[in-house]
Scaffold this motif. Structure first.
Motif: not given
Length: 302
Positions: A110-125
């Motif tokens: 199987d393959r499962i997708i783990w999603k982190k919270p929307d605010g976890y990553v701010t705009r990066s380079r």
């Protein structure tokens, strides 16, 4: 450990060394593997560890080969991994890792997708390039997802599990499912470890809830769980809490105090875990580090 033994018989061993060789672990003795290799060329893991992408894939090949040896028939290997964008090149790590583990003998379950919270990553380079150059072809999205590959060695014999172990494990799982409505989906929204968390500062650790869920879903009480990239020992602690034995392998000896502190913070540590066995390969010594006898026993309800 014997599945008929009580939870006080769980054992927990940390090996300080390179996981490409697991000579301390017997053949067919591991019931579940949860591992997340270092990110390829990510500065917060092991900077400069890999001379090339092929060197990174060779690490995965060596690990997959050893895991095929130590994992019991029918049991599960969980690989938490994802593609990486390095110097403008996107490396297809998930696809390459899948091929490597299949070549080692595992079958794709199987393959499962783990999603982190929307605010976890701010705009990066990466995504910021489009702000500096608001034109087509400059778009590189920030990634909030990781892939959880579920692989299996052969076919599991469900009738091999004793009735009492099956019932105890089932109670743990049922209690968890009742509190998590979306457990049946292959899209898991789980909060990541917050930056600069006390025991994960500078470590690319995955959250306790992720290890807890995987252990409940893919192992039984009394099983042995292996994390061959132990980091701060999140998997080992979750295994202890859920009445499983654990083995962790970690190449960075400097993480030993953090690992001991995390294990000692377990609600079961006082009465269940009498000592953590640490194998130091560099000087071929095995040391047993006793946990504080005063640690309160407060087993979590499962």
């Amino acid at each position: 450990m014997s599945r008929k033994a009580g939870i006080s018989s769980t054992t927990h061993t940390l090996i300080i060394g390179d996981c490409r060789e697991m000579s301390e672990i017997a053949d067919n003795s591991i019931q579940l593997v949860i591992h997340s290799p270092p990110y390829f060329s990510a500065p917060h893991d092991y900077s400069g560890m890999f001379t090339s992408y092929q060197a990174y894939l060779n690490l995965l090949r060596s690990v997959a080969k050893e895991l095929w040896r130590v994992v019991a028939e029918g049991r599960i290997v969980v690989l938490i991994i994802d593609d990486m964008l390095v110097d403008g090149i996107k490396y297809p790590i998930v696809a390459d890792a899948t091929r490597i583990y299949l070549a080692a003998g595992f079958r794709y379950r199987d393959r499962i997708i783990w999603k982190k919270p929307d605010g976890y990553v701010t705009r990066s380079r990466r995504s910021g390039v489009l702000v500096q150059n608001p034109y087509p072809m400059y778009y590189y999205p920030d990634n909030l997802l990781e892939t959880i590959l579920v692989l299996q060695k052969g076919i599991f014999d469900y009738k091999s599990v004793p009735k009492d172990i099956r019932e105890r494990s089932g109670k743990q799982l049922t209690a968890y499912l009742a509190k998590n409505r979306q457990w049946h989906l292959n899209f898991w929204q789980i909060c990541n470890v917050l930056p600069n968390s006390k025991l994960e500062k500078g470590i690319a650790a995955f959250p306790y809830e992720l290890a807890d869920r995987l252990i409940r879903l893919y192992s039984y009480v009394g099983d042995t769980v292996l994390d061959c990239f132990a980091g701060s020992a999140t998997v080992m602690k979750a295994a202890l809490e859920l009445e499983r034995s654990s083995i962790g392998i970690e190449i960075d000896m400097n993480l030993l105090p953090t690992i001991k502190q995390k294990i000692e913070s377990s609600t079961r540590a006082g009465t269940v875990l009498k000592h953590l066995t640490v194998i130091l390969r560099l000087n071929h010594r095995t040391q047993q580090h006793a946990l504080p006898a005063s640690h309160p026993a407060n087993p979590s309800s499962t």
